[in-house]
Design a protein around this motif. Structure first.
Motif, short mmCIF file in Angstrom:
data_model
loop_
_atom_site.label_atom_id
_atom_site.label_comp_id
_atom_site.label_asym_id
_atom_site.label_seq_id
_atom_site.Cartn_x
_atom_site.Cartn_y
_atom_site.Cartn_z
N ILE A 330 76.52 46.82 -75.22
CA ILE A 330 76.90 47.39 -73.91
C ILE A 330 76.55 48.88 -73.88
O ILE A 330 75.96 49.38 -72.93
CB ILE A 330 78.40 47.20 -73.64
CG1 ILE A 330 78.84 45.76 -73.91
CG2 ILE A 330 78.72 47.63 -72.21
CD1 ILE A 330 78.23 44.75 -73.00
N LEU A 331 76.94 49.60 -74.95
CA LEU A 331 76.71 51.05 -75.00
C LEU A 331 75.23 51.38 -75.01
O LEU A 331 74.78 52.30 -74.32
CB LEU A 331 77.38 51.65 -76.25
CG LEU A 331 78.82 52.16 -76.07
CD1 LEU A 331 79.75 51.04 -75.64
CD2 LEU A 331 79.33 52.78 -77.37
N GLY A 332 74.46 50.61 -75.79
CA GLY A 332 73.02 50.88 -75.89
C GLY A 332 72.30 50.68 -74.56
O GLY A 332 71.49 51.51 -74.14
N MET A 333 72.61 49.58 -73.86
CA MET A 333 71.95 49.30 -72.59
C MET A 333 72.35 50.32 -71.52
O MET A 333 71.51 50.75 -70.72
CB MET A 333 72.28 47.89 -72.12
CG MET A 333 71.65 46.79 -72.96
SD MET A 333 69.84 46.92 -73.11
CE MET A 333 69.36 46.77 -71.40
N ALA A 334 73.61 50.72 -71.51
CA ALA A 334 74.06 51.72 -70.54
C ALA A 334 73.34 53.05 -70.78
O ALA A 334 72.90 53.71 -69.84
CB ALA A 334 75.56 51.91 -70.64
N GLY A 335 73.22 53.42 -72.04
CA GLY A 335 72.53 54.67 -72.37
C GLY A 335 71.06 54.62 -72.00
O GLY A 335 70.50 55.59 -71.49
N ASN A 336 70.41 53.47 -72.23
CA ASN A 336 69.00 53.33 -71.89
C ASN A 336 68.76 53.49 -70.39
O ASN A 336 67.84 54.19 -69.96
CB ASN A 336 68.48 51.96 -72.34
CG ASN A 336 68.44 51.82 -73.84
OD1 ASN A 336 68.41 52.81 -74.56
ND2 ASN A 336 68.46 50.59 -74.33
N VAL A 337 69.59 52.84 -69.59
CA VAL A 337 69.44 52.90 -68.13
C VAL A 337 69.69 54.32 -67.63
O VAL A 337 68.95 54.84 -66.78
CB VAL A 337 70.40 51.91 -67.44
CG1 VAL A 337 70.41 52.14 -65.93
CG2 VAL A 337 70.00 50.49 -67.75
N GLY A 338 70.72 54.98 -68.17
CA GLY A 338 71.02 56.35 -67.75
C GLY A 338 69.89 57.31 -68.07
O GLY A 338 69.55 58.17 -67.26
N THR A 339 69.31 57.15 -69.25
CA THR A 339 68.21 58.02 -69.65
C THR A 339 66.97 57.78 -68.78
O THR A 339 66.26 58.73 -68.41
CB THR A 339 67.85 57.78 -71.13
OG1 THR A 339 69.01 58.03 -71.95
CG2 THR A 339 66.74 58.71 -71.58
N GLN A 340 66.71 56.52 -68.43
CA GLN A 340 65.59 56.22 -67.54
C GLN A 340 65.78 56.89 -66.19
O GLN A 340 64.86 57.53 -65.67
CB GLN A 340 65.47 54.69 -67.35
CG GLN A 340 64.90 53.96 -68.55
CD GLN A 340 64.86 52.46 -68.34
OE1 GLN A 340 65.57 51.93 -67.47
NE2 GLN A 340 64.02 51.77 -69.10
N SER A 341 66.95 56.75 -65.60
CA SER A 341 67.23 57.35 -64.30
C SER A 341 67.15 58.87 -64.37
O SER A 341 66.63 59.53 -63.45
CB SER A 341 68.61 56.93 -63.79
OG SER A 341 68.64 55.55 -63.52
N LEU A 342 67.66 59.43 -65.45
CA LEU A 342 67.62 60.88 -65.63
C LEU A 342 66.18 61.38 -65.68
O LEU A 342 65.83 62.36 -65.02
CB LEU A 342 68.35 61.26 -66.92
CG LEU A 342 68.28 62.74 -67.33
CD1 LEU A 342 68.97 63.62 -66.31
CD2 LEU A 342 68.88 62.93 -68.72
N ALA A 343 65.34 60.71 -66.46
CA ALA A 343 63.94 61.14 -66.60
C ALA A 343 63.21 61.09 -65.26
O ALA A 343 62.49 62.03 -64.90
CB ALA A 343 63.22 60.27 -67.63
N VAL A 344 63.40 60.02 -64.51
CA VAL A 344 62.74 59.87 -63.21
C VAL A 344 63.25 60.93 -62.23
O VAL A 344 62.47 61.53 -61.48
CB VAL A 344 62.99 58.46 -62.64
CG1 VAL A 344 62.49 58.36 -61.21
CG2 VAL A 344 62.30 57.41 -63.51
#
Length: 470
Positions: A330-344
């Motif tokens: 759960i933590l890993g997937m949440a972090g991945n999505v947040g980082t993707q949105s942040l970069a964009v």
């Protein structure tokens, strides 16, 4: 066709320029022969071999080439100051004197205070004044990045007089593709393209060649506020005007714009990695530690907050110890999505003027993308967790289904909120006139960890304990 194929596969490293240049410098040539042979090579290629030269070979090169030629070579060095510090003060001063003021200042900044003062005492007063002018600006202002290397003509001049000015000043100025026009008080009036001046007839009016709407910046203007706009103009030179009286005091070159944009991206990348500023590969270890430790301390306390939240669900973990197995998922997937949105989002804010309704629309879009991804990932995780727990055979069908549903729903909720946070936080910082890149990847990840553990263990408490499944 065979010849073209062979040419296309040629790697620049295979051309052997370094070896050729070293062979020429170390060969038995007179100074005149050495100078003539090196004229065939690019200054950057010559600069690449300087660190391999012995003191004797370096002295020979300095003797064969004049200070102007050496200044063109030294400017290509990554650390010009280090090279200059190994020369006699007189030789270093001669080279500095021939460099553009902005390049000279950059080289001088790498020298110790004593050597820098000695060199400044030896160079001509007008060169020193240009260096001191650029040095007087804050590094975030355009004045700190401008060059005083440009050609200007007076408003009201003729085509012939403008051409005479160009010919007489071209020897001292490299930036000749755009000429600038000023009034009698030195205030900026417009610009002339070199091509237009060359093809104009002597009977034409110079006024007809002047672009009075040519873009410009002020010396005190913040680089971050206008750099994207300047890049879109694609001009070789952008005039820099004094904020006090609009007099023309310098130019920003296309190379400067590229360097500034690269520096901005490197700075944003550093912040996304939770570094307080850009870190150099060869810098001292303690300097690297100093840049990293502030964010790490802040993230430490945020991590403790996440652990404290997990502690509040101690009862759930005690009753259902097996659900801890899926926490990292759960933590890993949440972090991945947040980082993707942040970069964009950071990229969008740096490239476009996103304001008002566009910001809300962008946040809504990122939230929808994250929610749909969360829905798909949630379904996949429900199936995979069900199969995994079913194969283990240690739990009832009700517990297997409830655990899989808990993981799937937690992923959906955590990913959706993470996408929202990854877009909303940099947007809010941008609205508050704060660099959105400070919403670093590790910071967003830590915040999303907090959201994820609340989502996961909260759902577990509701589905298992409230409904009495265990």
């Amino acid at each position: 066709m065979e010849e073209n194929k062979e040419f296309d596969s040629l790697d620049i490293e295979d051309r052997g320029y370094r070896e050729e240049i070293l062979a020429i410098i170390r060969g038995d040539h007179s100074d005149d022969e050495l100078r003539s042979l090196l004229e065939e090579y690019h200054d950057n290629d010559i600069a690449s071999v300087l660190e391999e030269l012995t003191d004797e070979e370096n002295d020979r090169l300095l003797r064969a080439l004049d200070s102007e030629a050496m200044s063109e070579i030294v400017v290509h060095l990554e650390d010009a100051g280090e090279y200059l510090s190994e020369l006699d003060t007189d030789d270093a001063a001669d080279i500095i004197e021939q460099m553009d003021a902005d390049d000279a200042l950059e080289a001088l900044e790498d020298l110790d205070e004593e050597t820098r003062s000695e060199i400044l005492e030896l160079i001509e007063e007008d060169v020193k004044e240009d260096i001191e002018l650029i040095d007087s600006y804050d590094e975030e202002e355009f004045g700190s990045r401008m060059s005083t290397n440009f050609i200007s003509v007076k408003k009201g001049a003729t085509i012939k007089s403008a051409m005479r000015t160009l010919v007489s000043d071209a020897a001292e100025n490299d930036n000749i593709y755009t000429l600038f026009v000023t009034d009698d008080d030195g205030r900026f009036y417009g610009a002339i393209d070199l091509k237009d001046l060359i093809v104009a007839r002597s009977t034409d009016s110079l006024e007809d060649l002047i672009y009075t709407t040519f873009p410009y910046v002020y010396d005190k203007e913040q680089i971050s506020d206008s750099i994207e706009k300047l890049r879109s103009y694609s001009e070789d030179l952008i005039p820099v005007l004094s904020s006090k009286d609009q007099t023309l005091i310098g130019v920003i070159t296309s190379k400067d714009i590229i360097d500034i944009v690269d520096a901005e991206f490197e700075d944003d990348y550093a912040k996304l990695a939770a570094l307080s500023e850009q870190e150099q590969v060869r810098e001292p270890i303690w300097k690297s530690i100093k840049k990293r430790i502030p964010w790490l301390i802040a993230l430490l306390f945020m991590g403790l907050a996440v652990s404290a939240v997990v502690g509040t669900f101690e009862g759930v973990v005690r009753e259902l110890p097996f659900i801890v197995c899926f926490q990292s998922l759960i933590l890993g997937m949440a972090g991945n999505v947040g980082t993707q949105s942040l970069a964009v989002t950071v990229r969008a804010l740096s490239a476009d003027d996103v304001t008002g309704r566009k910001k809300l629309g962008f946040i809504f879009k990122e939230t929808r993308v994250a929610a749909l991804n969360g829905f798909l990932i949630g379904i996949c995780s429900f199936l995979v967790v069900s199969i995994y727990l079913g194969i283990m055979g240690a739990y009832s069908a009700t517990i297997v289904a409830t655990t899989a549903a808990c993981v799937g729903l937690a992923l959906l909720f955590a990913m959706m909120i993470s996408g929202f946070m990854g877009a909303a936080i940099p947007m809010l910082l941008h609205a508050a006139k704060i660099d959105p890149a400070v919403a670093s990847g590790p910071l967003i990840t830590t915040i999303n960890d907090l959201i994820a553990v609340i989502s996961y263990y909260g759902l577990a408490a509701i589905l298992f304990l409230q409904f009495g499944i265990v």
